[in-house]
Design a protein around this motif. Structure first.
Motif, PDB file in Angstrom:
ATOM      1  N   GLU A 185       0.790  -1.226   0.172  1.00 57.29           N
ATOM      2  CA  GLU A 185      -0.092   0.225  -0.068  1.00 57.29           C
ATOM      3  C   GLU A 185       0.808   1.328   0.121  1.00 57.29           C
ATOM      4  N   ILE A 186       1.959   1.039   0.858  1.00 57.84           N
ATOM      5  CA  ILE A 186       2.808   2.459   0.956  1.00 57.84           C
ATOM      6  C   ILE A 186       3.375   2.572  -0.371  1.00 57.84           C
ATOM      7  N   MET A 187       3.959   1.680  -0.888  1.00 60.06           N
ATOM      8  CA  MET A 187       4.662   1.648  -2.292  1.00 60.06           C
ATOM      9  C   MET A 187       3.685   2.072  -3.580  1.00 60.06           C
ATOM     10  N   THR A 188       2.322   1.688  -3.469  1.00 62.86           N
ATOM     11  CA  THR A 188       1.330   2.049  -4.436  1.00 62.86           C
ATOM     12  C   THR A 188       1.149   3.502  -4.463  1.00 62.86           C
ATOM     13  N   GLU A 189       0.812   3.749  -3.133  1.00 63.86           N
ATOM     14  CA  GLU A 189       0.168   5.235  -2.833  1.00 63.86           C
ATOM     15  C   GLU A 189       1.198   6.210  -2.741  1.00 63.86           C
ATOM     16  N   TYR A 190       2.355   6.110  -2.434  1.00 72.38           N
ATOM     17  CA  TYR A 190       3.348   7.088  -2.296  1.00 72.38           C
ATOM     18  C   TYR A 190       4.423   7.361  -3.291  1.00 72.38           C
ATOM     19  N   ILE A 191       4.438   6.029  -3.896  1.00 68.15           N
ATOM     20  CA  ILE A 191       5.632   5.951  -5.065  1.00 68.15           C
ATOM     21  C   ILE A 191       5.157   5.699  -6.498  1.00 68.15           C
ATOM     22  N   LEU A 192       4.351   4.908  -6.833  1.00 64.61           N
ATOM     23  CA  LEU A 192       3.754   4.421  -8.091  1.00 64.61           C
ATOM     24  C   LEU A 192       2.707   5.100  -8.488  1.00 64.61           C
ATOM     25  N   GLN A 222      16.975   2.343  -2.508  1.00 65.01           N
ATOM     26  CA  GLN A 222      17.032   2.323  -1.129  1.00 65.01           C
ATOM     27  C   GLN A 222      15.336   1.930  -0.318  1.00 65.01           C
ATOM     28  N   ILE A 223      14.763   2.527  -1.145  1.00 63.65           N
ATOM     29  CA  ILE A 223      13.091   2.432  -0.471  1.00 63.65           C
ATOM     30  C   ILE A 223      12.730   1.026  -0.402  1.00 63.65           C
ATOM     31  N   THR A 224      13.078   0.398  -1.745  1.00 62.71           N
ATOM     32  CA  THR A 224      12.671  -1.105  -1.968  1.00 62.71           C
ATOM     33  C   THR A 224      13.443  -1.855  -0.995  1.00 62.71           C
TER      34      THR A 224
END
Length: 219
Positions: A86-93, A145-147
């Protein structure tokens, strides 16, 4: 409220939700806050507020911190996986954040991870492993780094789960013996047993179901 009443009341609230299926998450956020208060402070109210404007520049840091801490320290690997996705989708992708905002998000995620590591009281070599991984990725591209940081959350959660499984094998025989010895006690409850063994009620509940195959009440 009158002051003499208000000063004796503590309120622990979860985050506001709009769908019924999200109440479970909100409840456990509030329960985690309650169980992990080391020292209560008079007239303190801990609460969450949703970001209604959905500004990409604003991260719900307190809610994010509480949610990730709860999931990792309780070893909820599937819940953590969903939260990180959810974090990756909402804030990155989806939001396509500029690099400086991605850097802020990375810093916050690493700060939360650091506090979780300290909280878990691991062995020194385990600390060094995670700190070494963070250091190793320091000069990598930001998205890597995030991943990598999100991967460390999953690794740490798996480690907690492994430790919990070992602890459960040692603790459950003593818990079952205690229940057999105090079966006739009208005060016997999940809370009483949790207090006796100095563990949290949610942890005892999940431990019991995982080890005994049925919940506490049915047993």
């Amino acid at each position: 409220l009158p002051g003499n009443i208000a000063e004796r009341i503590f309120v622990y609230g979860g985050n506001v939700v709009e769908e019924m299926e999200n109440i479970y998450e909100s409840y456990h956020n509030a329960a985690f806050v309650f169980m992990n208060e080391k020292e209560q402070t008079e007239n303190q109210v801990i609460w969450f507020q949703n970001n209604k404007r959905k500004m990409s520049a604003v991260f719900p840091y307190l809610e994010l911190s509480m949610r990730l801490t709860r999931l990792v320290t309780s070893g909820e690997e599937q819940g953590l996986h969903d939260a990180l996705k959810e974090i990756m989708t909402e804030y990155i992708l989806e939001n396509n954040l500029p690099a400086w905002l991605q850097q802020i998000l990375l810093n916050e995620l690493q700060a939360i991870l650091f506090r979780i590591l300290i909280r878990l009281e691991l062995e020194e070599q385990e600390y060094q492993k995670y700190f070494g991984e963070l250091e190793k990725e320091h000069r990598s591209p930001l998205i890597e780094q995030i991943t990598s940081t999100l991967g460390l959350y999953q690794s740490l959660c798996a480690l907690v789960n492994e430790k919990k499984t070992k602890e459960a094998g040692k603790m459950m025989p003593a818990i079952l013996a205690f229940l057999d010895a105090h079966y006739g006690n009208p005060d016997l409850s999940l809370t009483m047993v949790a207090d006796t063994f100095q563990i949290s009620v949610p942890y005892l509940s999940s431990l019991f179901k995982a080890s005994a195959g049925i919940n506490f009440s049915n047993y």
